[in-house]
Design an enzyme around this catalytic site. Structure first.
Site, mmCIF file in Angstrom:
data_model
loop_
_atom_site.group_PDB
_atom_site.id
_atom_site.type_symbol
_atom_site.label_atom_id
_atom_site.label_comp_id
_atom_site.label_asym_id
_atom_site.label_seq_id
_atom_site.Cartn_x
_atom_site.Cartn_y
_atom_site.Cartn_z
ATOM 1 N N ASN A 20 0.877 -1.181 0.000
ATOM 2 C CA ASN A 20 0.000 0.000 0.000
ATOM 3 C C ASN A 20 0.914 1.231 0.000
ATOM 4 O O ASN A 20 2.102 1.125 0.329
ATOM 5 C CB ASN A 20 -0.979 -0.038 1.193
ATOM 6 C CG ASN A 20 -0.302 0.188 2.525
ATOM 7 O OD1 ASN A 20 0.386 1.196 2.728
ATOM 8 N ND2 ASN A 20 -0.460 -0.749 3.454
ATOM 9 N N ASN A 69 -7.853 -7.698 9.838
ATOM 10 C CA ASN A 69 -7.916 -8.409 8.558
ATOM 11 C C ASN A 69 -8.020 -9.925 8.675
ATOM 12 O O ASN A 69 -7.942 -10.635 7.667
ATOM 13 C CB ASN A 69 -6.702 -8.047 7.690
ATOM 14 C CG ASN A 69 -6.652 -6.569 7.378
ATOM 15 O OD1 ASN A 69 -5.678 -5.897 7.681
ATOM 16 N ND2 ASN A 69 -7.708 -6.035 6.791
ATOM 17 N N HIS A 167 -8.432 0.341 2.726
ATOM 18 C CA HIS A 167 -9.383 -0.487 3.485
ATOM 19 C C HIS A 167 -10.469 0.445 4.006
ATOM 20 O O HIS A 167 -10.173 1.581 4.413
ATOM 21 C CB HIS A 167 -8.705 -1.139 4.708
ATOM 22 C CG HIS A 167 -7.965 -2.414 4.444
ATOM 23 N ND1 HIS A 167 -6.744 -2.694 5.039
ATOM 24 C CD2 HIS A 167 -8.275 -3.502 3.690
ATOM 25 C CE1 HIS A 167 -6.335 -3.893 4.644
ATOM 26 N NE2 HIS A 167 -7.241 -4.403 3.829
ATOM 27 N N CYS A 262 -6.938 -1.052 13.007
ATOM 28 C CA CYS A 262 -6.400 -2.210 12.276
ATOM 29 C C CYS A 262 -5.767 -3.236 13.198
ATOM 30 O O CYS A 262 -5.635 -4.405 12.843
ATOM 31 C CB CYS A 262 -5.304 -1.795 11.302
ATOM 32 S SG CYS A 262 -5.697 -0.483 10.204
HETATM 33 N N1 ARG Z 1 0.393 -3.422 5.880
HETATM 34 C C1 ARG Z 1 -0.954 -3.880 6.019
HETATM 35 C C2 ARG Z 1 -1.558 -4.107 4.649
HETATM 36 O O1 ARG Z 1 -1.256 -3.375 3.740
HETATM 37 C C3 ARG Z 1 -1.759 -2.932 6.814
HETATM 38 C C4 ARG Z 1 -3.146 -3.444 7.117
HETATM 39 C C5 ARG Z 1 -4.004 -2.454 7.793
HETATM 40 N N2 ARG Z 1 -5.242 -3.039 8.132
HETATM 41 C C6 ARG Z 1 -6.443 -2.436 8.076
HETATM 42 N N3 ARG Z 1 -7.460 -3.079 8.528
HETATM 43 N N4 ARG Z 1 -6.608 -1.281 7.543
HETATM 44 O O2 ARG Z 1 -2.338 -5.010 4.433
#
Ligand code: ARG
Length: 273
Positions: A20, A69, A167, A262
């Site tokens: 990301n 997640n 997200h 998160c």
């Molecule tokens: N580095 C993780 C990813 O890109 C961060 C996840 C963040 N999670 C969230 N629920 N926004 O997947």
């Protein structure tokens, strides 16, 4: 104390890939000591408003720490729809997540292979029992019809259009009493209009600056809202409607594109309704 949340210990958290925009050029830049302290401070804060269950981190899976997640828990039936991660860098987390939930006596539901869905990062219940799903960067639009087979609730789709808010939980946060925080710039026009209609004057728009501070990535327990960093404007707005904000610095996790919300997964979700 009514909330129950899952967190994952941060000993293996780092940034060593880029999936990301927040992770760009952050490889090797995480202070592990500071990350550990920030995680602990969040944990301690949340322990005062919720019951926290823990899962252990695992080598090779630095993003496992982001338990939002893991999947979408349907607590009333003690079942969880497990995430199918978009990026290979996270796909190995699924087996770890499955075994934690099975050990705790939950039934794990798999979406068909190839249907990408990243759990409570992209699926949030509001206090009226409606499920809001984000699609685009991480979860597929087609996940919706599969979710609908397991969930007896109205499900709405929101289109995420800004790669930095990849997200749904980075730009939208349902609150008690029909309120919600949201970052307009992260959605397409139809989704903005849908939210405005559905939350009837109780939708709190965040400024771009508040979006960048991950104000929408907040954990709400009762009238307390825990987030990385607020602004005087937002503090006042929230205080006026009965919420108090607790700030807890999340700089190291933001290098990975994540913040307070998160790092947690509500294990009650839908059962709360
Ligand atoms: N580095 C993780 C990813 O890109 C961060 C996840 C963040 N999670 C969230 N629920 N926004 O997947």
């Amino acid at each position: 104390m009514s909330e129950i949340m899952l967190m994952c210990t941060p000993e293996w958290f780092t940034v060593n890939y880029e999936i990301n925009p927040w992770m760009k050029n952050q490889t090797g830049r995480v202070s592990h000591e500071l990350a550990r302290q920030q995680w602990q401070a969040l944990y301690d804060t949340l322990c005062s408003v919720a019951e926290i269950r823990l899962m252990r981190g695992a080598p090779s899976w630095p993003d496992l720490v982001f338990t939002a997640n893991v999947g979408l828990p349907l607590a009333a039936e003690k079942k969880i729809i497990l995430s199918n991660f978009r990026h290979p860098e996270r796909q190995g987390e699924k087996a770890i997540n499955r075994s934690w939930f099975e050990d705790q006596g939950w039934r794990c539901i798999d979406l068909p292979d190839g249907v990408i869905f990243e759990g409570a990062g992209d699926a949030l219940f509001d206090d009226a029992g409606r499920l809001w799903t984000g699609s685009g960067p991480r979860s597929d639009e087609t996940a919706l019809m599969h979710l609908a087979r397991h969930i007896d609730a109205p499900i709405f789709r929101l289109a995420l259009t800004d790669p930095r808010f990849y997200h749904l939980d980075t730009c939208f946060c349902p609150l008690p009493d029909g309120y919600a925080l949201y970052l307009p710039l992260a959605f397409d026009e139809a989704s903005r209009a849908l939210l405005e209609r559905s939350f009837e004057g109780k939708l709190i728009s965040l400024t771009p600056e508040e979006g960048d501070q991950f104000c929408a990535n907040a954990v709400c327990a009762g009238s307390v809202i825990v987030m990385n960093q607020s602004t005087p404007r937002l503090d006042k707005l929230l205080a006026d409607i009965g919420f108090s904000v607790i700030e807890t610095a999340m700089s190291e996790f933001m290098k990975s594109g994540g913040s307070a919300k998160c790092l947690t997964l509500s294990l009650q979700g839908w059962a709360k309704q």
